[in-house]
Write an enzyme that holds these catalytic residues in place. Structure first.
Site, PDB file in Angstrom:
ATOM      1  N   LEU A  68       0.968  -1.331   0.026  1.00  0.00           N
ATOM      2  CA  LEU A  68      -0.112  -0.022  -0.149  1.00  0.00           C
ATOM      3  C   LEU A  68       0.782   1.328  -0.009  1.00  0.00           C
ATOM      4  O   LEU A  68       0.600   2.253  -0.338  1.00  0.00           O
ATOM      5  CB  LEU A  68      -1.168   0.031   1.262  1.00  0.00           C
ATOM      6  CG  LEU A  68      -2.135  -0.763   1.153  1.00  0.00           C
ATOM      7  CD1 LEU A  68      -2.859  -1.042   2.673  1.00  0.00           C
ATOM      8  CD2 LEU A  68      -3.191  -0.984   0.288  1.00  0.00           C
ATOM      9  N   GLY A  71       7.574   4.075   2.964  1.00  0.00           N
ATOM     10  CA  GLY A  71       8.384   5.281   3.371  1.00  0.00           C
ATOM     11  C   GLY A  71       9.861   5.116   3.703  1.00  0.00           C
ATOM     12  O   GLY A  71      10.414   4.017   3.324  1.00  0.00           O
ATOM     13  N   ARG A  72      10.407   6.173   4.363  1.00  0.00           N
ATOM     14  CA  ARG A  72      11.814   6.140   4.663  1.00  0.00           C
ATOM     15  C   ARG A  72      11.991   5.140   5.686  1.00  0.00           C
ATOM     16  O   ARG A  72      13.034   4.500   5.636  1.00  0.00           O
ATOM     17  CB  ARG A  72      12.280   7.488   5.029  1.00  0.00           C
ATOM     18  CG  ARG A  72      13.604   7.736   4.998  1.00  0.00           C
ATOM     19  CD  ARG A  72      13.997   9.143   5.132  1.00  0.00           C
ATOM     20  NE  ARG A  72      15.004   9.398   5.990  1.00  0.00           N
ATOM     21  CZ  ARG A  72      15.125  10.493   6.693  1.00  0.00           C
ATOM     22  NH1 ARG A  72      14.486  11.365   6.705  1.00  0.00           N
ATOM     23  NH2 ARG A  72      16.241  10.506   7.285  1.00  0.00           N
ATOM     24  N   GLY A  74       9.841   2.336   6.951  1.00  0.00           N
ATOM     25  CA  GLY A  74       9.050   1.498   6.622  1.00  0.00           C
ATOM     26  C   GLY A  74       8.431   1.116   5.449  1.00  0.00           C
ATOM     27  O   GLY A  74       8.487   1.919   4.913  1.00  0.00           O
ATOM     28  N   ARG A  75       7.264  -0.023   5.647  1.00  0.00           N
ATOM     29  CA  ARG A  75       6.512  -0.254   4.530  1.00  0.00           C
ATOM     30  C   ARG A  75       5.045  -0.445   5.012  1.00  0.00           C
ATOM     31  O   ARG A  75       4.778  -0.661   6.284  1.00  0.00           O
ATOM     32  CB  ARG A  75       6.719  -1.035   3.549  1.00  0.00           C
ATOM     33  CG  ARG A  75       7.065  -2.494   4.267  1.00  0.00           C
ATOM     34  CD  ARG A  75       7.391  -3.881   3.321  1.00  0.00           C
ATOM     35  NE  ARG A  75       7.207  -4.900   3.798  1.00  0.00           N
ATOM     36  CZ  ARG A  75       6.689  -6.117   3.350  1.00  0.00           C
ATOM     37  NH1 ARG A  75       6.257  -5.903   1.895  1.00  0.00           N
ATOM     38  NH2 ARG A  75       6.486  -7.202   3.921  1.00  0.00           N
ATOM     39  N   VAL A  76       4.009  -0.148   4.246  1.00  0.00           N
ATOM     40  CA  VAL A  76       2.798  -0.396   4.650  1.00  0.00           C
ATOM     41  C   VAL A  76       2.118  -1.529   3.658  1.00  0.00           C
ATOM     42  O   VAL A  76       2.184  -1.499   2.495  1.00  0.00           O
ATOM     43  CB  VAL A  76       1.784   0.663   4.842  1.00  0.00           C
ATOM     44  CG1 VAL A  76       0.235   0.409   5.024  1.00  0.00           C
ATOM     45  CG2 VAL A  76       2.358   1.453   5.792  1.00  0.00           C
ATOM     46  N   LYS A  91       1.561  -1.838   8.980  1.00  0.00           N
ATOM     47  CA  LYS A  91       2.819  -1.099   8.784  1.00  0.00           C
ATOM     48  C   LYS A  91       4.084  -1.990   9.674  1.00  0.00           C
ATOM     49  O   LYS A  91       3.780  -2.243  10.802  1.00  0.00           O
ATOM     50  CB  LYS A  91       2.534   0.245   9.504  1.00  0.00           C
ATOM     51  CG  LYS A  91       3.805   0.991   9.414  1.00  0.00           C
ATOM     52  CD  LYS A  91       3.364   2.499   9.712  1.00  0.00           C
ATOM     53  CE  LYS A  91       4.824   3.622   9.430  1.00  0.00           C
ATOM     54  NZ  LYS A  91       4.475   4.800   9.645  1.00  0.00           N
ATOM     55  N   ASP A 183       3.886  16.704  10.801  1.00  0.00           N
ATOM     56  CA  ASP A 183       4.361  16.168   9.522  1.00  0.00           C
ATOM     57  C   ASP A 183       3.189  16.316   8.346  1.00  0.00           C
ATOM     58  O   ASP A 183       3.044  15.259   7.743  1.00  0.00           O
ATOM     59  CB  ASP A 183       4.745  14.709   9.656  1.00  0.00           C
ATOM     60  CG  ASP A 183       5.840  14.119   8.586  1.00  0.00           C
ATOM     61  OD1 ASP A 183       6.330  15.128   8.053  1.00  0.00           O
ATOM     62  OD2 ASP A 183       5.784  13.031   8.855  1.00  0.00           O
TER      63      ASP A 183
END
Length: 348
Positions: A68, A71-72, A74-76, A91, A183
Site C-alpha cells: 500500500l 516510506g523512509r 518502513g512499509r505498509v 505497517k 508532519d
C-alpha cells in the site's frame, strides 16, 4: 517537516520554574500543562503496550496481499488474517532502523487519538518479529494525496474544500489531545475513494506533545513554519505549538488550489517568492499580488493569510477553515489550468 527526530521520549516538555510566559518559551501555563499531561499519558500507554506485544512472525498470522505504501522508515501492506480472512493494513518497521521505543511511541500515539473519521483507525495489536516491529490499522486502498494533485492545477475546488475541512477536523482532534502533528504533507494524507470524497491522516511518528523542545535540522522546506527557522527562545529549542500545523495546512491548501508550492522555504532573504508574499501582506494592495497567487478568490486569500501569518501567536488556528467553506476559493473553478501557463512556480 524537518527537525531533529530524537528517540521519542520521555518527551522533553519545557519545564515551568516561574509563572512568566517568557520563561516557558512562549507557552502559557495552561498550554504547558496540557503538553505534560499528554506526554505522561503516552508513557503509561507505552508501558502497557510493551506488556501486550504479540511475539510472532507476521507471515504466521497474516497473508500479504499487496503493498500500500513505502516510506523512509518502513512499509505498509494490505494483509488478510489467515484464519478470519479480515483485510487489514500492516505497517512494518525493520529493527535495523527502528528502536523498540520508537515503534511503541508511534503505535501508541495512533491508539491514544481514538476514533475520528479523518484519522486512520489504529487497532491495538502490536507485533514483534525477529527482524521487525509491526502494527495494524484500517486499510485505505487508494493511495496518498500526492497522486491526486495535478501539477500546476491541484484538485478541483470541491475536492480541495472537502480535503481542507477533513484535515482541519483531524488536526483539531490531535491538538485537543495535547499533541502537535508536525508532519502534514500530501504523502501522509490517504485518499479513501477515487472521487476524493473522504481523506484520512496517517503516520504519527513525528507527532509530539505540545511544548516538546525542537530544533530545526537541515534546511527548511515549504511546510516549515518560519519560527522554526529563527533562533529558538530557549537553548534547547523551540517549544512546539499547534501553530506549526496551521502553517503546514496553509501551505498544503495552497498546493491543492494551484498544484505548486508558494515558496521553497520561508526565509525572506533567501526565497524571492516568500519575500514577495511578505511585501504583499504588508501593502494589502491587490496590485502587489505575487504571480503564484493569481486567480485565488478573496476567501482563499483571507484563509491563507491567516494560516500563513509569520507570527505564530497571530496565526489562525486550523479550525478557521470552517469559516470559508462554501465560498469560492478560485476566481472561477477550472481556472487553475489557465493560471499554470502564466503563474510562476513557487517551489516545484
Amino acid at each position: 517537516m524537518p527537525g531533529k527526530q530524537p528517540e521519542p521520549g520521555p518527551a522533553k516538555v519545557v519545564a515551568s520554574e516561574d509563572s512568566a510566559e517568557e520563561s516557558l518559551g512562549g507557552l502559557t501555563p495552561q498550554e504547558l500543562q496540557q503538553g505534560q499531561a499528554a506526554a505522561l499519558a503516552l508513557e503509561d500507554r507505552m508501558a502497557l503496550s510493551l506488556q501486550t506485544l504479540v511475539h510472532a512472525e507476521v507471515e504466521q498470522l497474516y497473508e500479504e496481499v499487496r503493498p500500500l505504501g513505502r516510506g523512509r522508515f518502513g512499509r505498509v501492506v494490505l494483509v488478510t488474517h489467515r484464519q478470519k480472512g479480515t483485510s487489514l493494513a500492516l505497517k512494518q518497521l525493520p529493527k535495523t532502523s527502528t528502536s523498540l521505543r520508537s515503534f511503541l511511541y508511534e503505535f501508541c500515539v495512533g491508539l491514544s487519538l481514538g476514533p475520528h473519521p479523518a484519522i486512520v483507525a489504529a487497532f491495538g495489536i502490536g507485533i514483534e518479529s525477529a527482524d521487525s516491529y509491526s502494527f495494524l490499522t484500517e486499510p485505505v486502498l487508494h493511495g496518498d494525496l500526492i497522486a491526486f494533485i495535478q501539477p500546476k492545477v491541484g484538485l478541483t475546488q470541491p475536492a480541495a474544500q472537502r480535503c481542507a475541512a477533513q484535515l482541519a477536523s483531524a488536526l483539531e482532534h490531535i491538538h485537543a489531545h495535547g499533541l502537535v502533528y508536525r508532519d502534514l504533507k500530501p504523502e501522509n494524507v490517504l485518499v479513501c475513494d477515487p472521487a476524493c470524497q473522504r481523506f484520512k491522516l496517517a503516520d504519527f511518528g513525528h507527532t509530539r506533545p505540545r511544548g516538546t523542545l525542537l530544533r530545526l535540522a537541515g534546511p527548511p522546506i515549504p511546510y516549515t513554519a518560519p519560527e522554526l527557522c529563527a533562533p529558538p527562545p530557549l537553548p534547547e529549542g523551540l517549544p512546539i505549538q499547534p501553530a506549526l500545523d496551521a502553517w503546514a495546512l496553509g501551505v498544503l491548501l495552497f498546493c491543492l488550489l494551484t498544484g505548486y508550492f508558494p515558496w521553497d522555504q520561508p526565509l525572506e532573504d533567501a526565497d524571492p517568492f516568500y519575500e514577495d508574499f511578505l511585501v504583499w501582506r504588508a501593502s494589502g494592495q491587490a496590485q502587489d499580488r505575487p504571480q503564484p497567487w493569481f486567480g485565488l478568490a478573496p476567501a482563499a486569500d483571507a484563509l491563507l493569510w491567516g494560516l500563513l501569518d509569520p507570527h505564530p501567536r497571530r496565526r489562525s488556528p486550523v479550525g478557521a477553515v470552517q469559516d470559508y467553506l462554501g465560498q469560492p476559493w478560485r476566481q472561477r473553478d477550472g481556472e487553475a489550468s489557465e493560471l499554470a501557463a502564466g503563474a510562476g512556480e513557487g517551489g516545484q
